[in-house]
Scaffold this active site. Structure first.
Site, PDB file in Angstrom:
ATOM      1  N   THR A  56       1.669   3.188  -2.620  1.00 53.71           N
ATOM      2  CA  THR A  56       1.019   4.183  -3.491  1.00 53.71           C
ATOM      3  C   THR A  56      -0.256   4.711  -2.855  1.00 53.71           C
ATOM      4  O   THR A  56      -0.552   5.913  -2.917  1.00 53.71           O
ATOM      5  CB  THR A  56       0.721   3.546  -4.859  1.00 53.71           C
ATOM      6  OG1 THR A  56       1.936   3.054  -5.433  1.00 53.71           O
ATOM      7  CG2 THR A  56       0.096   4.560  -5.805  1.00 53.71           C
ATOM      8  N   GLU A  74       0.383 -36.338   4.216  1.00 55.78           N
ATOM      9  CA  GLU A  74      -0.143 -35.163   4.914  1.00 55.78           C
ATOM     10  C   GLU A  74      -0.369 -35.434   6.396  1.00 55.78           C
ATOM     11  O   GLU A  74      -0.132 -34.555   7.234  1.00 55.78           O
ATOM     12  CB  GLU A  74      -1.437 -34.695   4.248  1.00 55.78           C
ATOM     13  CG  GLU A  74      -1.276 -34.258   2.805  1.00 55.78           C
ATOM     14  CD  GLU A  74      -0.247 -33.160   2.618  1.00 55.78           C
ATOM     15  OE1 GLU A  74      -0.043 -32.360   3.554  1.00 55.78           O
ATOM     16  OE2 GLU A  74       0.381 -33.107   1.543  1.00 55.78           O
ATOM     17  N   GLY A 132       0.783  -1.236   0.000  1.00 56.35           N
ATOM     18  CA  GLY A 132       0.000   0.000   0.000  1.00 56.35           C
ATOM     19  C   GLY A 132       0.802   1.266   0.000  1.00 56.35           C
ATOM     20  O   GLY A 132       0.340   2.290   0.509  1.00 56.35           O
TER      21      GLY A 132
END
Length: 604
Positions: A213, A428, A211
């Site tokens: 800009t 997993e 952020g």
């Protein structure tokens, strides 16, 4: 660089080109323009006009098989077909008509000369003089022809973009630093009384998407002053001197509209360190030199504040970042847990959401996300709601959108065989089980074996409970063990290994190497930096800063460390083999399970 060049050569070239264009104009266009309008008549009308004495000039053109003639005043030209008429010549002479010796349709020589030569010459000379005056008005304005040297900065006057500090969430520290700039633009006398000078330049540094800009626009919105926005790459042109001319034009406009804010995005495009190499980018260096000169040219309290943004601060020229130019650096880092929650709430106001959305949970799941990524997560949640024909985004939409950003969309057509599906489930569960059996590990949030478009056949999501800024040596070792847990589960359950652990191996090796070379967690090297990291805001490019013998010793210790944690993961899984098989069967059947389901079976 500021010297005014004489326009002699360009004007000579201009006149040569003008003469060539003039010659083509006279040879191709003027013959068609100079012809008078010709009226077609039949032969009987022609004979009747001869008998009445109404024909002025006459010309018989046998090759074109036609007769051209004019009226008595020679104003109108007529044309008729040539027929076999032996009395034509005698009838014409007796009527008083004269035979023309040249083309009847040509205009008079004087008028033709004026139209074909004098008028174009005067026109070209007038344009040339006008251009020469414009080129002489400004220094270096020869490059301004056709707007090539003119600044193309976007101008937002009086916060037309509508962005204020309230629209920027998650960057409280940066906003506090910038509020002083706003206060100075509102009340400059308060600073002048005490003799304080506001910084001429403020450099916003941070990773992409945080952020920078938007913060610059918010400063302009809060200050309610004109805001000039331009990218550093827009200064660099193909011709030498164009970029410097754009810099001059930009700062000239800024001084005219002061107080105002000039924002240069991605300033590293023109502000990189200068070196003495032959064949460097002279245009970029001249543009940088002009920028340095313009920043020095501001007198005290002119009301022009320069903001710039970059994610490569280490590459900037020291002359640009010294006090007196960009003398204030404002870090715009990735948001913490509270910042992520606030950013999600700001973007969620733009879409329709169901009641009871737990943005805190979503923020914890999106650990390490930038402001732009969080905005994308909210948008993905809205898109998912539309795909399901719902008018509001729900909690599940936000959670699924995080998985989309992390691992990609679910692959509908990826069908695993039963053997592959069981291997992925075991892999997993191995990660999750090793993590759960170690202390100081993030809780398991979700486990899935649904293939994703990123190439992952499954993944285990762990979510930290709060902000985590430091990691101990034991925590990093436990994380390496968790990363090796998938491969260890394959070895324990099937006695073989697959290619599914490639990403785990990469991350484990990277962590182990960082422990030894950067974090000083090796007993042999103590607190010696053996590796340097450049461009830390762009992922970090690491390079060893040691001898070949030391590099070989580093490799040996990295291998030993990963092997040690791999062995620890295998031991944990062998001790909990019954739970490993039960959880693998459950995940194989359900394909996706939550952390609560995992812990219930593990502790059951």
């Amino acid at each position: 660089m500021d010297e005014v060049k004489k326009p002699g050569k360009p004007l000579i070239y201009y006149y040569v080109i003008a003469m060539l264009v003039l010659m083509l104009f006279n040879s191709l266009v003027m013959p068609m323009v100079a012809r008078r309008q010709i009226q077609n008549v039949d032969y009987n009308t022609f004979v009747s006009m001869l008998d009445k004495g109404e024909v002025g000039q006459l010309q018989i053109q046998k090759q074109e098989n036609r007769v051209l003639f004019t009226d008595k005043e020679n104003k109108t030209v007529f044309k008729t077909a040539l027929v076999d008429d032996p009395d034509l010549v005698e009838r014409a002479l007796s009527s008083g008509a004269s035979f023309a010796g040249e083309e009847i349709e040509q205009m008079s020589p004087v008028l033709g000369f004026l139209l074909s030569w004098m008028l174009p010459v005067l026109l070209f000379v007038g344009i040339g003089q006008l251009l020469s005056r414009r080129m002489m008005n400004k220094a270096g304005a020869g490059s301004m022809m056709f707007g090539m040297g003119k600044s193309n900065a976007k101008v937002y006057v009086k916060s037309s973009s509508g962005i204020l500090f309230s629209d920027v969430a998650g960057e409280d520290e940066a906003k506090e630093n910038l509020k002083e700039i706003v206060d100075y633009l509102h009340n400059p006398e308060k600073y002048r009384e005490i003799g304080a000078a506001m910084p001429k330049g403020v450099l916003l540094v941070g990773p992409p998407g945080t952020g920078k800009t938007m913060l610059a626009k918010a400063v302009a919105g809060e200050a309610n002053v004109p805001f000039f926005s331009i990218s550093g790459s827009e200064f660099v042109e193909m011709f030498v001197g164009m970029g410097a001319s754009k810099v001059r034009d930009l700062f000239r406009q800024a001084k005219e509209k002061a107080p105002c804010i000039v924002f240069i995005d991605e300033i590293d495009a023109i502000g990189q360190k200068r070196d003495g190499r032959i064949g460097g980018n002279d245009e970029r260096e001249q543009t940088l030199n002009q920028l340095l000169t313009e920043m020095d040219g501001f007198g005290g309290n002119t009301g022009v504040i320069i903001l710039a943004a970059t994610n490569r601060p280490d590459s900037l020229d020291p002359a640009l970042t010294r006090p007196g130019r960009f003398d204030r650096r404002v870090p715009v880092e990735l948001p913490d847990l509270k910042g992520r929650e606030e950013i999600l709430k700001v973007h969620a106001k733009k879409i329709k959401t169901a009641a009871g959305i737990d943005f805190g949970k979503i923020a914890r799941m999106a650990s390490g996300a930038s402001g732009a990524e969080l905005a994308n997560i909210v948008n993905e949640a809205a898109l998912r709601a539309v795909r399901d024909n719902r008018r509001q985004a729900e909690q599940a939409d936000f959670e699924e959108s995080i998985e989309v950003v992390i691992a990609g969309y679910q692959k509908k057509n990826a069908i695993l065989t039963d053997a592959e599906k069981r291997i992925v489930a075991c892999h997993e569960i191995g990660h999750a089980l090793v993590a759960a059996k170690q202390s100081a590990s993030a809780p398991v949030q979700k486990i899935t074996i649904v293939p994703r478009t990123s190439g992952a056949l499954g993944y285990t999501m762990q979510v930290e409970e709060g902000n985590h800024y430091l990691m101990t040596k034991e925590e990093i070792e436990n994380k390496i063990a968790t990363l090796t847990g998938g491969r260890a589960a394959e070895e324990v359950c099937f006695g073989s290994v697959t290619t599914g652990a490639s990403n785990d191996i990469e991350q484990a090796t990277k962590l182990a190497r960082a422990m030894i070379t950067r974090y000083g967690m090796s007993g042999d090297f103590d607190m010696v930096a053996l590796e340097t990291v450049d461009n830390r805001y762009l992922g970090g490019d690491s390079s060893l800063a040691c001898s070949a013998e030391t590099a070989a010793e580093i490799d040996r210790q990295v291998v030993a460390l990963v092997k040690q944690q791999h062995g620890k993961a295998c031991a944990i899984l062998k001790e909990n083999r019954v739970k490993l098989d039960a959880l693998t069967d459950y995940l194989y059947e359900k394909e996706t399970i939550t952390g609560e389901e995992f812990m219930r079976i593990l502790n059951g």
